[in-house]
Design a protein around this motif. Structure first.
Motif, mmCIF file in Angstrom:
data_model
loop_
_atom_site.group_PDB
_atom_site.id
_atom_site.type_symbol
_atom_site.label_atom_id
_atom_site.label_comp_id
_atom_site.label_asym_id
_atom_site.label_seq_id
_atom_site.Cartn_x
_atom_site.Cartn_y
_atom_site.Cartn_z
ATOM 1 N N UNK A 199 1.339 -21.832 12.649
ATOM 2 C CA UNK A 199 1.162 -20.415 12.318
ATOM 3 C C UNK A 199 1.357 -20.233 10.816
ATOM 4 N N UNK A 200 0.330 -19.850 10.096
ATOM 5 C CA UNK A 200 0.396 -19.820 8.625
ATOM 6 C C UNK A 200 1.388 -18.824 8.047
ATOM 7 N N UNK A 201 1.807 -17.846 8.848
ATOM 8 C CA UNK A 201 2.737 -16.845 8.318
ATOM 9 C C UNK A 201 4.202 -17.218 8.529
ATOM 10 N N UNK A 202 4.480 -18.230 9.327
ATOM 11 C CA UNK A 202 5.871 -18.546 9.653
ATOM 12 C C UNK A 202 6.691 -18.882 8.413
ATOM 13 N N UNK A 203 6.180 -19.778 7.577
ATOM 14 C CA UNK A 203 6.924 -20.166 6.387
ATOM 15 C C UNK A 203 7.159 -18.973 5.445
ATOM 16 N N UNK A 204 6.158 -18.136 5.152
ATOM 17 C CA UNK A 204 6.406 -16.957 4.316
ATOM 18 C C UNK A 204 7.391 -15.973 4.949
ATOM 19 N N UNK A 205 7.305 -15.775 6.266
ATOM 20 C CA UNK A 205 8.215 -14.839 6.939
ATOM 21 C C UNK A 205 9.663 -15.286 6.774
ATOM 22 N N UNK A 206 9.932 -16.535 7.126
ATOM 23 C CA UNK A 206 11.313 -16.995 7.121
ATOM 24 C C UNK A 206 11.828 -17.249 5.707
#
Length: 399
Positions: A199-206
């Motif tokens: 999921x490409x947004x996981x790293x930016x979210x966390x």
């Protein structure tokens, strides 16, 4: 409760007639009629005002009013003062209170009866913070009853909550249990795993949660306008609210306290992470143009409603997948990253007052209570400082 029986036009003016129930002394129906209103709307507003000041035909000063009836009167006033999420929280608490106190005259609810309600909830396995939330709602209602001269002694005052110590659990905002945050080494591992997720947004979210200390609801409605890439700041002015839990029925509301509105500095690492996320999002919008609803959110739903904000549950579910791969023994939630952020700031030697401002805490004492723990790094620094002190002393003595 009182019941509006009718509105009638009498010549050029309007009147209302209201049923006030049965007179407890005579057993006869009680009605009230008032006329002389220029419009039907004026008559309705006057009738509603009467309703808000009457409980089941009882006067405000009648102590025989039962809890159920007084609570309804209180809620009508309370709704005018607070936001919808607070109303939802109070209604949830009231469901439990009604089970125990609904039909008791409010003057008959003494401290023993009230405390027995709390003990019963505890025996049934309710979490300490749930019980305290219920108590908080009851406190407001009984204080109002005292202000209305219905009672002289508030049964909710000076409750001894030591009985809750047997079943202590973690609460996102108020209680921090030792170890329920990530050490800096663990945070690096956590973020590396999130970067490898599909999921490409996981790293930016966390990364954003860990490097900014934002609450989950604040992150979900963050917009690109809130991020200043030149000044390297994030403005937090709102939070996510969704009563029904449906992705397409969200609300954006002010954050929980005045101090929650804040502007925080971010470092180059997070700036770069967010720039890359923006580039990915631009490509996603081009690929899904017809189906995409552009609210300008930083973190977006990519399933049924592309462009809508992420639901907070997404963050929780994806965090579980990452922590499972880490095989951690401690229990973590998205809020643990907020604790991690504060903990590492403490380890870095940042003043608690500055951390409170960054996190949007309005009470320094509360923050100190929540973060009354230290990371391994901080403990090591403490031991080293003691060792250095004693070394100097030993050099000056013959011990």
């Amino acid at each position: 409760m009182i019941k509006i029986a009718s509105f009638k036009k009498r010549g050029k003016t309007w009147q209302y007639t209201i049923e006030l129930g049965i007179d407890p002394q005579t057993g006869k129906r009680k009605q009230k009629t008032k006329s002389g209103f220029k419009t039907k709307k004026d008559a309705k507003e006057a009738a509603a005002e009467l309703e808000s000041n009457t409980f089941h035909g009882f006067s405000k000063l009648d102590p025989r009013i039962v809890f159920r009836d007084y609570e309804k009167h209180w809620m009508r006033k309370y709704k005018r003062l607070v936001k919808p999420p607070t109303i939802d929280s109070r209604n949830t608490a009231l469901k439990h209170i009604r089970m125990y106190l609904n039909l008791y005259p409010i003057q008959d609810i003494d401290k023993d009866r009230y405390a027995n309600m709390l003990y019963s909830l505890h025996d049934k396995g309710y979490a300490p913070n749930t019980i305290k939330s219920i108590h908080s709602t009851a406190r407001i209602i009984f204080k109002s009853a005292k202000d209305d001269n219905l009672i002289t002694v508030d049964p909710t005052e000076n409750i001894d909550f030591r009985f809750l110590r047997k079943k202590q659990i973690l609460d996102e905002e108020d209680i921090f249990e030792e170890g329920n945050f990530l050490e800096k080494e663990e945070l690096v591992i956590f973020l590396n795993i999130s970067k490898k997720q599909k999921f490409p947004q996981d790293f930016p979210i966390f990364s954003t949660l860990a490097y900014s200390g934002l609450r989950r609801g604040e992150l979900c409605v963050l917009k690109w306008d809130d991020i200043n890439f030149i000044e390297k700041t994030i403005s937090i002015t709102k939070t996510y609210y969704n009563k029904k839990g449906k992705i397409d029925e969200f609300d954006i509301i002010p954050p929980k306290t005045k101090s929650s509105k804040r502007i925080i500095d971010i470092d180059d690492f997070l700036v770069n992470v967010l720039r890359k996320l923006k580039a990915w999002q631009n490509e996603y919008i081009l690929a899904n143009g017809k189906n995409y609803t552009n609210f300008n959110f930083v973190f977006i739903n990519t399933n049924m409603y592309p462009g809508y904000p992420l639901h907070p549950n997404y963050i929780y579910q994806h965090m579980l997948k990452i922590t499972k791969k880490m095989e951690l023994t401690k229990t973590l939630s998205p809020h643990s990253l907020r604790h991690t952020h504060a903990s590492l700031y403490i380890e870095a030697g940042v003043e608690l007052r500055d951390i409170a401002e960054r996190l949007g805490h309005d009470n320094l004492d509360t923050l100190q209570k929540i973060y009354a723990h230290t990371t391994r790094g901080q403990k090591k620094k403490t031991a080293e400082k003691f060792s250095q002190l004693m070394t100097k002393v030993l050099e000056q003595t013959s011990l």
